[in-house]
Write an enzyme that holds these catalytic residues in place. Structure first.
Site, mmCIF file in Angstrom:
data_model
loop_
_atom_site.group_PDB
_atom_site.id
_atom_site.type_symbol
_atom_site.label_atom_id
_atom_site.label_comp_id
_atom_site.label_asym_id
_atom_site.label_seq_id
_atom_site.Cartn_x
_atom_site.Cartn_y
_atom_site.Cartn_z
ATOM 1 N N GLY A 211 35.398 33.094 27.523
ATOM 2 C CA GLY A 211 36.041 33.449 28.797
ATOM 3 C C GLY A 211 36.884 34.695 28.641
ATOM 4 C CG ASN A 212 37.699 37.224 31.449
ATOM 5 O OD1 ASN A 212 38.565 36.979 32.291
ATOM 6 N ND2 ASN A 212 36.401 37.347 31.761
ATOM 7 C CG HIS A 213 43.452 36.861 28.332
ATOM 8 N ND1 HIS A 213 43.828 35.615 27.921
ATOM 9 C CD2 HIS A 213 43.218 37.588 27.208
ATOM 10 C CE1 HIS A 213 43.837 35.581 26.597
ATOM 11 N NE2 HIS A 213 43.459 36.770 26.145
ATOM 12 C CB SER A 214 40.353 37.342 34.882
ATOM 13 O OG SER A 214 40.505 37.344 36.275
ATOM 14 C CB ALA A 279 37.401 39.519 34.695
#
Ligand SMILES: Cc1cc2nc3c(=O)[nH]c(=O)nc-3n(C[C@H](O)[C@H](O)[C@H](O)COP(=O)(O)O)c2cc1C
Length: 401
Positions: A211-214, A279
């Site tokens: 995943g990512n930090h969005s 994102a």
């Protein structure tokens, strides 16, 4: 034309939200406006004349009668004002306004006013949705008054729903927009806006993902702002902890990039504006393990395959849609953003650089630059709510061309 020097008459009626009016008065005064406050007798149960007069730097009136046979002239107050703002406006005051029941200073002043009238209603959920309130708000609108709709959220009663007075900054912006001739509040009426938000999660096994930090904050702010402007809003969000404050927005939760793509294309033909602020993960594991991967080996290799580029596909299939992309860059920011604009057949791209302090994923603020094929505009560091306003103002300015 700014707010500085403008004569703003604020009428406070008797609701819990009256405490928020202090912040509004402070903001107007800070920007150089001349603020005069009046209040209903009931409002005095909620807030004091002392605090209101301290902030507005003027005496506050709540009845017709002064000392020694003098009177507080509702006519003079009304004719003095450039605008009149009723905030909060109770169900009672609203009803008296539209039916001409002139039994206090606020209503007499309102009925003597020739200036534009703004109304910021505040009520409990059931009062706000009651047919009589709806009818009275409609009548007020028909009189040409500007209604700043109540917002959704937790109410003083503990109920959750629409009824909270709009936040002071929203009210402030409505007035500022009026004076600066900016786009009116319902400027996206009749338009359908699709917004993607948040990260996507690409499963590795039943318990792990890439995943990512969005956070989704930017997309949710855009959705709420577009809805406030009268648009039908479809918000497609990856996993995000954001709570939607506007119940008119249609929210669809998805997990992976492929799910987001499928959901976007359920609606794509019918939308007027597409804003891709999600994102989306560029890659996903080629295979998802059916069982939790055990830590038997020192090294673990996961083969990744490219995800579909949702925005690029939106650009390829574009017929009439106005398409806005986001670029989050760490180097060669402008060049990369402009490249994306061309390659993905976008109408506009919003660039935020991770090199700018306060910009990017997790912050409540953002600092953006907007590019079209021919224009560039830079903005200061602002709250994501204000950034959403800037972005939609820019979109609207492009639609008018
Ligand atoms: C604690 C409390 C909170 C109230 N909050 C609201 C409110 O948010 N909106 C509203 O329309 N009336 C509210 N009321 C009812 C109004 O105060 C009441 O209708 C009053 O007559 C309003 O008078 P005014 O419109 O002249 O100020 C509340 C009453 C109490 C006691």
């Amino acid at each position: 034309m700014s707010i500085s020097g403008k004569k703003i008459l604020i009428a406070v009626s008797g609701g819990i939200a009256a405490y928020k009016t202090h912040f509004l008065i402070r903001d107007f005064v800070k920007k150089g406006a001349d603020v005069q406050v009046i209040m209903t007798p009931d409002a005095e149960q909620f807030v004091t004349k002392l605090s209101l007069s301290t902030l507005s730097k003027k005496p506050v009136y709540s009845d017709f009668y002064g000392d020694n046979g003098t009177w507080n002239s509702h006519v003079e107050l009304a004719l003095w004002a450039d605008i009149m703002m009723i905030a909060p406006c109770t169900a009672n005051t609203l009803s008296k306004m539209v039916h001409g029941m002139c039994d206090n200073l606020v209503i007499a002043t309102y009925m003597s006013a020739k200036c534009p009238v703004f109304i910021a209603p505040a009520m409990d959920l059931d009062m706000y949705i009651h047919p009589s309130t709806k009818k009275n708000l409609k009548l007020a609108e028909d009189f040409g008054h500007i209604i700043i709709p109540a917002e959704s959220g937790e109410l003083a009663s503990g109920l959750i729903g629409q009824g909270r007075m709009a936040e002071p900054e929203t009210i402030y912006t409505a007035v500022e927009n009026y004076f600066t001739g900016n786009i009116p509040a319902k400027s996206l009426e009749g338009k359908t806006v699709l917004i993607t938000a948040g990260p996507t999660y690409e499963a590795i096994d039943p318990v792990r993902f890439i995943g990512n930090h969005s956070s989704g904050k930017m997309g949710f702010s855009l959705a709420e702002e577009a809805s406030k402007r009268g648009a039908k809003v479809i918000l497609i969000s990856g996993p995000s902890a954001q709570v939607l404050k506007d119940s008119n927005v249609e929210l669809y939760k998805v997990t992976s990039a492929r799910e987001m793509l499928a959901k976007v294309f359920e609606f794509y033909d019918k939308i007027d504006i597409g804003i891709a602020s999600a994102a989306v993960a560029d890659y996903a594991p080629k295979e998802v393990a059916k069982e939790k991967i055990k830590k038997n080996d020192d090294n673990l290799t996961i083969e990744l395959v490219k995800n579909p580029d949702i925005l690029k596909i939106m650009g390829e299939k574009k017929t009439h849609q106005f398409l806005v992309g986001f670029a989050l860059e760490t180097q060669n920011e402008e060049e990369n953003a402009k490249g994306k604009l061309e390659k993905k057949n976008l109408d506009m791209i919003v660039l935020n650089s991770l090199r700018d302090e306060g910009a990017g994923f997790k912050n409540d603020t953002n600092k953006i630059k907007i590019f079209t094929k021919t224009e560039k505009k830079e903005f200061n560091l602002k709250s994501k709510g204000d950034v959403a306003r800037d972005i939609l103002n820019f979109v609207e300015s492009q639609l008018l061309k």
